[in-house]
Design an enzyme around this catalytic site. Structure first.
Site, mmCIF file in Angstrom:
data_model
loop_
_atom_site.group_PDB
_atom_site.id
_atom_site.type_symbol
_atom_site.label_atom_id
_atom_site.label_comp_id
_atom_site.label_asym_id
_atom_site.label_seq_id
_atom_site.Cartn_x
_atom_site.Cartn_y
_atom_site.Cartn_z
ATOM 1 N N GLY A 1 0.947 -1.168 0.032
ATOM 2 C CA GLY A 1 -0.084 -0.079 0.031
ATOM 3 C C GLY A 1 0.891 1.163 0.065
ATOM 4 O O GLY A 1 0.668 2.126 -0.664
ATOM 5 N N CYS A 2 1.742 1.293 0.769
ATOM 6 C CA CYS A 2 2.927 2.531 1.051
ATOM 7 C C CYS A 2 3.532 2.758 -0.288
ATOM 8 O O CYS A 2 3.763 3.740 -0.787
ATOM 9 C CB CYS A 2 3.594 2.357 2.076
ATOM 10 S SG CYS A 2 2.745 2.224 3.875
ATOM 11 N N THR A 3 4.044 1.648 -1.005
ATOM 12 C CA THR A 3 4.507 1.669 -2.276
ATOM 13 C C THR A 3 3.605 2.369 -3.241
ATOM 14 O O THR A 3 4.016 3.140 -3.989
ATOM 15 C CB THR A 3 5.136 0.102 -2.660
ATOM 16 O OG1 THR A 3 5.990 -0.169 -1.769
ATOM 17 C CG2 THR A 3 5.757 0.383 -4.184
ATOM 18 N N ALA B 1 3.351 6.023 -2.514
ATOM 19 C CA ALA B 1 4.472 6.793 -2.920
ATOM 20 C C ALA B 1 4.671 6.718 -4.467
ATOM 21 O O ALA B 1 5.033 7.931 -5.108
ATOM 22 C CB ALA B 1 5.749 5.973 -2.280
#
Length: 157
Positions: A46-48, A51
């Site tokens: 999710g964070c990838t 970003a």
């Protein structure tokens, strides 16, 4: 849990290490609008996605007068690996003691997979040129958030 920030509040000041170990301060961006987003952990799906979405839209955001700072509890070394692996252009900052996360109300109790846990609350803030909170969103989704942000800020991608 920390107080949640609202439009009109003064953005809490911070100086954090970036992926290269250099200090980056919110005050260094005075005179520009800054999108400050908090995410749980580098190198997670999710964070990838989030970003990469910010990186893909960085030019449109910059053209509209916005700088982007992503903050997580990860150490600078991990942020460097994240940046290299995903070719990220967003400035990533390390908040291992979570003081900035807490100052923005982006760390505390949340529900994950139906259970109450304590952790990073995925949040995004728009700080205006004078250091005031213009927008505050808590519990945002990793996927689709940047597109919604562009729409809310009326920025053409």
């Amino acid at each position: 849990m920390s107080e949640r920030l609202q439009a009109g509040d003064t953005a809490p000041a911070f100086t954090l290490k970036n992926a290269d170990g250099d200090d980056v301060s919110l005050s260094a961006h005075k005179g520009r609008k800054v999108i400050v987003y908090f995410y749980p952990a580098a190198l997670t799906p999710g964070c990838t996605k989030q970003a990469c979405d910010f990186t893909d839209n960085l030019a449109a955001l910059a053209d509209a007068g916005y700088d982007v700072l992503g903050i997580s509890p990860d150490k600078p070394e991990k942020l460097g690996k994240f940046r290299e692996k995903e070719s990220l252009k967003v400035t990533l900052l390390s908040d291992p003691d979570k003081s900035t996360l807490e100052a923005y109300g982006a760390f505390g109790e949340k529900t994950m997979y139906g259970k109450k846990v304590t952790g990073v609350i995925r949040s995004t803030f728009v700080v205006d040129e004078d250091g005031k909170i213009e927008h505050a969103w808590y519990n945002v989704r990793a996927t689709g958030h940047v597109a919604k942000l562009l729409k809310d800020l009326k920025i053409a991608a």
